[in-house]
Design a protein around this motif. Sequence first.
Motif, PDB file in Angstrom:
ATOM      1  N   ALA A 330       0.850  -1.189   0.000  1.00 30.85           N
ATOM      2  CA  ALA A 330       0.000   0.000   0.000  1.00 30.85           C
ATOM      3  C   ALA A 330       0.886   1.239   0.000  1.00 30.85           C
ATOM      4  CB  ALA A 330      -0.907   0.010   1.227  1.00 30.85           C
ATOM      5  N   ASP A 331       0.569   2.200  -0.856  1.00 27.86           N
ATOM      6  CA  ASP A 331       1.292   3.476  -0.891  1.00 27.86           C
ATOM      7  C   ASP A 331       2.794   3.267  -1.072  1.00 27.86           C
ATOM      8  OD1 ASP A 331      -1.145   4.829  -0.336  1.00 27.86           O
ATOM      9  OD2 ASP A 331      -0.888   4.410   1.796  1.00 27.86           O
ATOM     10  N   LEU A 332       3.149   2.328  -1.929  1.00 23.51           N
ATOM     11  CA  LEU A 332       4.551   2.022  -2.154  1.00 23.51           C
ATOM     12  C   LEU A 332       4.738   1.684  -3.628  1.00 23.51           C
ATOM     13  CD1 LEU A 332       7.222   1.616  -0.483  1.00 23.51           C
ATOM     14  CD2 LEU A 332       6.694  -0.828  -0.532  1.00 23.51           C
ATOM     15  N   ALA A 333       5.722   2.307  -4.260  1.00 26.79           N
ATOM     16  CA  ALA A 333       5.994   2.025  -5.668  1.00 26.79           C
ATOM     17  C   ALA A 333       6.435   0.572  -5.808  1.00 26.79           C
ATOM     18  CB  ALA A 333       7.073   2.960  -6.196  1.00 26.79           C
ATOM     19  N   ALA A 334       5.732  -0.190  -6.620  1.00 28.82           N
ATOM     20  CA  ALA A 334       5.989  -1.620  -6.722  1.00 28.82           C
ATOM     21  C   ALA A 334       7.400  -1.915  -7.182  1.00 28.82           C
ATOM     22  CB  ALA A 334       4.978  -2.257  -7.681  1.00 28.82           C
ATOM     23  N   ASP A 335       7.921  -1.114  -8.125  1.00 26.00           N
ATOM     24  CA  ASP A 335       9.238  -1.408  -8.677  1.00 26.00           C
ATOM     25  C   ASP A 335      10.371  -1.046  -7.720  1.00 26.00           C
ATOM     26  OD1 ASP A 335       8.318   1.124  -9.010  1.00 26.00           O
ATOM     27  OD2 ASP A 335       9.038   1.391 -11.044  1.00 26.00           O
ATOM     28  N   LEU A 336      10.064  -0.339  -6.626  1.00 25.06           N
ATOM     29  CA  LEU A 336      11.072  -0.051  -5.617  1.00 25.06           C
ATOM     30  C   LEU A 336      11.544  -1.330  -4.932  1.00 25.06           C
ATOM     31  CD1 LEU A 336      12.626   1.968  -3.813  1.00 25.06           C
ATOM     32  CD2 LEU A 336      10.592   2.060  -2.350  1.00 25.06           C
ATOM     33  N   VAL A 337      10.634  -2.295  -4.779  1.00 27.51           N
ATOM     34  CA  VAL A 337      10.952  -3.515  -4.032  1.00 27.51           C
ATOM     35  C   VAL A 337      11.957  -4.395  -4.775  1.00 27.51           C
ATOM     36  CG1 VAL A 337      10.008  -5.556  -2.918  1.00 27.51           C
ATOM     37  CG2 VAL A 337       8.713  -3.411  -2.890  1.00 27.51           C
ATOM     38  N   PRO A 338      11.695  -4.792  -6.035  1.00 32.10           N
ATOM     39  CA  PRO A 338      12.698  -5.608  -6.725  1.00 32.10           C
ATOM     40  C   PRO A 338      14.021  -4.875  -6.906  1.00 32.10           C
ATOM     41  CG  PRO A 338      10.997  -4.918  -8.258  1.00 32.10           C
ATOM     42  CD  PRO A 338      10.509  -4.580  -6.885  1.00 32.10           C
ATOM     43  N   LYS A 339      13.967  -3.547  -7.069  1.00 34.43           N
ATOM     44  CA  LYS A 339      15.212  -2.782  -7.203  1.00 34.43           C
ATOM     45  C   LYS A 339      16.033  -2.888  -5.922  1.00 34.43           C
ATOM     46  CE  LYS A 339      17.038   1.708  -8.608  1.00 34.43           C
ATOM     47  NZ  LYS A 339      18.107   1.725  -7.600  1.00 34.43           N
ATOM     48  N   MET A 340      15.365  -2.784  -4.769  1.00 35.98           N
ATOM     49  CA  MET A 340      16.077  -2.894  -3.494  1.00 35.98           C
ATOM     50  C   MET A 340      16.696  -4.278  -3.336  1.00 35.98           C
ATOM     51  SD  MET A 340      14.607  -2.438   0.389  1.00 35.98           S
ATOM     52  CE  MET A 340      14.576  -0.637   0.327  1.00 35.98           C
ATOM     53  N   LEU A 341      15.932  -5.322  -3.644  1.00 32.75           N
ATOM     54  CA  LEU A 341      16.449  -6.682  -3.516  1.00 32.75           C
ATOM     55  C   LEU A 341      17.639  -6.912  -4.450  1.00 32.75           C
ATOM     56  CD1 LEU A 341      13.164  -8.794  -3.275  1.00 32.75           C
ATOM     57  CD2 LEU A 341      14.588  -7.961  -1.412  1.00 32.75           C
ATOM     58  N   LYS A 342      17.496  -6.454  -5.683  1.00 34.24           N
ATOM     59  CA  LYS A 342      18.574  -6.651  -6.661  1.00 34.24           C
ATOM     60  C   LYS A 342      19.815  -5.851  -6.278  1.00 34.24           C
ATOM     61  CE  LYS A 342      19.576  -6.559 -11.611  1.00 34.24           C
ATOM     62  NZ  LYS A 342      20.879  -5.870 -11.460  1.00 34.24           N
ATOM     63  N   ASP A 343      19.630  -4.606  -5.857  1.00 30.72           N
ATOM     64  CA  ASP A 343      20.772  -3.768  -5.505  1.00 30.72           C
ATOM     65  C   ASP A 343      21.548  -4.370  -4.335  1.00 30.72           C
ATOM     66  OD1 ASP A 343      20.134  -2.054  -7.520  1.00 30.72           O
ATOM     67  OD2 ASP A 343      19.303  -0.475  -6.235  1.00 30.72           O
ATOM     68  N   PHE A 344      20.848  -4.857  -3.313  1.00 31.09           N
ATOM     69  CA  PHE A 344      21.521  -5.465  -2.172  1.00 31.09           C
ATOM     70  C   PHE A 344      22.271  -6.722  -2.602  1.00 31.09           C
ATOM     71  CE2 PHE A 344      19.551  -2.529   0.575  1.00 31.09           C
ATOM     72  CZ  PHE A 344      20.025  -2.707   1.859  1.00 31.09           C
ATOM     73  N   ASN A 345      21.619  -7.550  -3.417  1.00 30.40           N
ATOM     74  CA  ASN A 345      22.245  -8.795  -3.852  1.00 30.40           C
ATOM     75  C   ASN A 345      23.488  -8.520  -4.712  1.00 30.40           C
ATOM     76  OD1 ASN A 345      21.856 -11.830  -3.885  1.00 30.40           O
ATOM     77  ND2 ASN A 345      22.027 -11.428  -6.069  1.00 30.40           N
ATOM     78  N   ASP A 346      23.388  -7.540  -5.622  1.00 24.42           N
ATOM     79  CA  ASP A 346      24.518  -7.200  -6.481  1.00 24.42           C
ATOM     80  C   ASP A 346      25.669  -6.609  -5.657  1.00 24.42           C
ATOM     81  OD1 ASP A 346      23.020  -8.060  -8.589  1.00 24.42           O
ATOM     82  OD2 ASP A 346      22.566  -6.065  -9.382  1.00 24.42           O
ATOM     83  N   ALA A 347      25.317  -5.761  -4.670  1.00 24.90           N
ATOM     84  CA  ALA A 347      26.351  -5.153  -3.847  1.00 24.90           C
ATOM     85  C   ALA A 347      27.072  -6.203  -3.018  1.00 24.90           C
ATOM     86  CB  ALA A 347      25.737  -4.089  -2.942  1.00 24.90           C
ATOM     87  N   TYR A 348      26.331  -7.182  -2.499  1.00 26.46           N
ATOM     88  CA  TYR A 348      26.964  -8.251  -1.722  1.00 26.46           C
ATOM     89  C   TYR A 348      27.889  -9.063  -2.622  1.00 26.46           C
ATOM     90  CZ  TYR A 348      27.558 -12.124   1.539  1.00 26.46           C
ATOM     91  OH  TYR A 348      28.106 -13.047   2.360  1.00 26.46           O
ATOM     92  N   GLY A 349      27.424  -9.387  -3.818  1.00 20.76           N
ATOM     93  CA  GLY A 349      28.245 -10.167  -4.737  1.00 20.76           C
ATOM     94  C   GLY A 349      29.508  -9.446  -5.159  1.00 20.76           C
ATOM     95  N   ALA A 350      29.444  -8.107  -5.194  1.00 21.37           N
ATOM     96  CA  ALA A 350      30.616  -7.315  -5.583  1.00 21.37           C
ATOM     97  C   ALA A 350      31.507  -6.997  -4.389  1.00 21.37           C
ATOM     98  CB  ALA A 350      30.162  -6.018  -6.248  1.00 21.37           C
ATOM     99  N   GLY A 351      31.151  -7.495  -3.229  1.00 16.76           N
ATOM    100  CA  GLY A 351      31.962  -7.258  -2.040  1.00 16.76           C
ATOM    101  C   GLY A 351      31.741  -5.911  -1.386  1.00 16.76           C
ATOM    102  N   LYS A 352      30.659  -5.199  -1.772  1.00 15.95           N
ATOM    103  CA  LYS A 352      30.384  -3.888  -1.187  1.00 15.95           C
ATOM    104  C   LYS A 352      29.619  -3.989   0.134  1.00 15.95           C
ATOM    105  CE  LYS A 352      30.218  -1.665  -5.732  1.00 15.95           C
ATOM    106  NZ  LYS A 352      29.378  -0.893  -6.688  1.00 15.95           N
ATOM    107  N   LEU A 353      29.068  -5.169   0.409  1.00 18.00           N
ATOM    108  CA  LEU A 353      28.395  -5.405   1.678  1.00 18.00           C
ATOM    109  C   LEU A 353      29.088  -6.580   2.350  1.00 18.00           C
ATOM    110  CD1 LEU A 353      24.601  -5.168   0.715  1.00 18.00           C
ATOM    111  CD2 LEU A 353      25.966  -3.451   1.906  1.00 18.00           C
ATOM    112  N   SER A 354      29.216  -6.506   3.651  1.00 22.65           N
ATOM    113  CA  SER A 354      29.811  -7.608   4.393  1.00 22.65           C
ATOM    114  C   SER A 354      28.714  -8.455   5.000  1.00 22.65           C
ATOM    115  CB  SER A 354      30.723  -7.078   5.496  1.00 22.65           C
ATOM    116  OG  SER A 354      30.009  -6.243   6.392  1.00 22.65           O
ATOM    117  N   ALA A 355      29.031  -9.731   5.241  1.00 25.25           N
ATOM    118  CA  ALA A 355      28.038 -10.657   5.791  1.00 25.25           C
ATOM    119  C   ALA A 355      27.700 -10.298   7.213  1.00 25.25           C
ATOM    120  CB  ALA A 355      28.590 -12.074   5.740  1.00 25.25           C
TER     121      ALA A 355
END
Length: 355
Positions: A330-355
């Motif tokens: 509700a009251d949330l841009a739908a495409d914001l959610v997959p973008k957030m998931l993808k960005d976090f996953n890509d950043a972790y894979g590139a070593g920009k996020l630590s476990a």
Amino acid sequence: MTNTPTPPALIPVTLLTGFLGSGKTTLLNHLIQQLPRTAIIMNEFGEIGLDHQLLQKSDGPLALLQGGCICCSVVGSLSPTLKNLFMAAKSGDLPQFERVIIETTGIADPAPVLDTLINDRWIAARFVLNSVVTTVDAVLGEQQLDSYFEAVKQVAVADRLVLTKTDLASVPMVDALRSRLAALNPAAPILAADHGTIDPALILNAGLYNPQTKISDVNEWLKLSRYRPVTTASVLGKPVAQGDAVHDDRIRSFSMTFDEPLEWDAIHAALQMLLWKAGKSVLRMKAIVNLKGKPRPTVLHAVGHVFSPPVELPEWPDDNHQSRFVFIVADLAADLVPKMLKDFNDAYGAGKLSA
């Protein structure tokens, strides 16, 4: 809606909700005649409880939470009530029961109740959420959905939607309401009760895990095909079309898939941040996820800010090993959610996020 695969020892709990006057107690009356060994917990808003007096005689125990709404002022009473029922039945002070039905007030937000069932360790070790059943008045349902966002949330979190008073509504009225409910909650079957009469098997055991068959049915629980797909290629902020549900432009239901296995730390962090920042906007989330290093799928589930513990299934339900998510927001841009998931996953894979 279930948070863990259910060992036989766990007592299934059904949450019965629905807006004011939608026929919850009438439906409950029928259910307890068909399901005699059922404990009933009723929440009444007024200082003097009356609804419980409308119940027909039940062989199971009855507990009354009154003086406030179960989602706010009396939610702290739910845990001790369940504990007292369990211990009293165990000691023989109350009849043994094999299931619990909790009836909320007509204005209740189901999320805090689910939070208690999922995150209270003592409760979660003895009870398991089996299904959320929401009654909808066929005559007044459209008006209530237009006027009260609580009614919308009750529909969005449901595993089963039960239309009541269909004998008093015209066929076009019922058809329009069905279409609207299907847009708000694409995965929930829409059933009809005849003066409260319905086969209990149609509305119980509606979660991921069926305690009778001891088998999980992820595809039936997820119902991915009923959600409109959205991808990270969407223009951020562009609303997702909702078909004919012009009254509910605040609500968006959508699905997303990821072909490659995902990093658990990244996806978990992204979902935790999403629920922390926008938990009130995430009415429902369900997912089956292919995690790196895991040969078996993991099931995720959230309602509002309540994030259930992840569940690892014994095997994949089919040959499709994509990660699959469905959301109602509700009251949330739908495409914001997959973008957030993808960005976090890509950043972790590139070593920009630590476990």
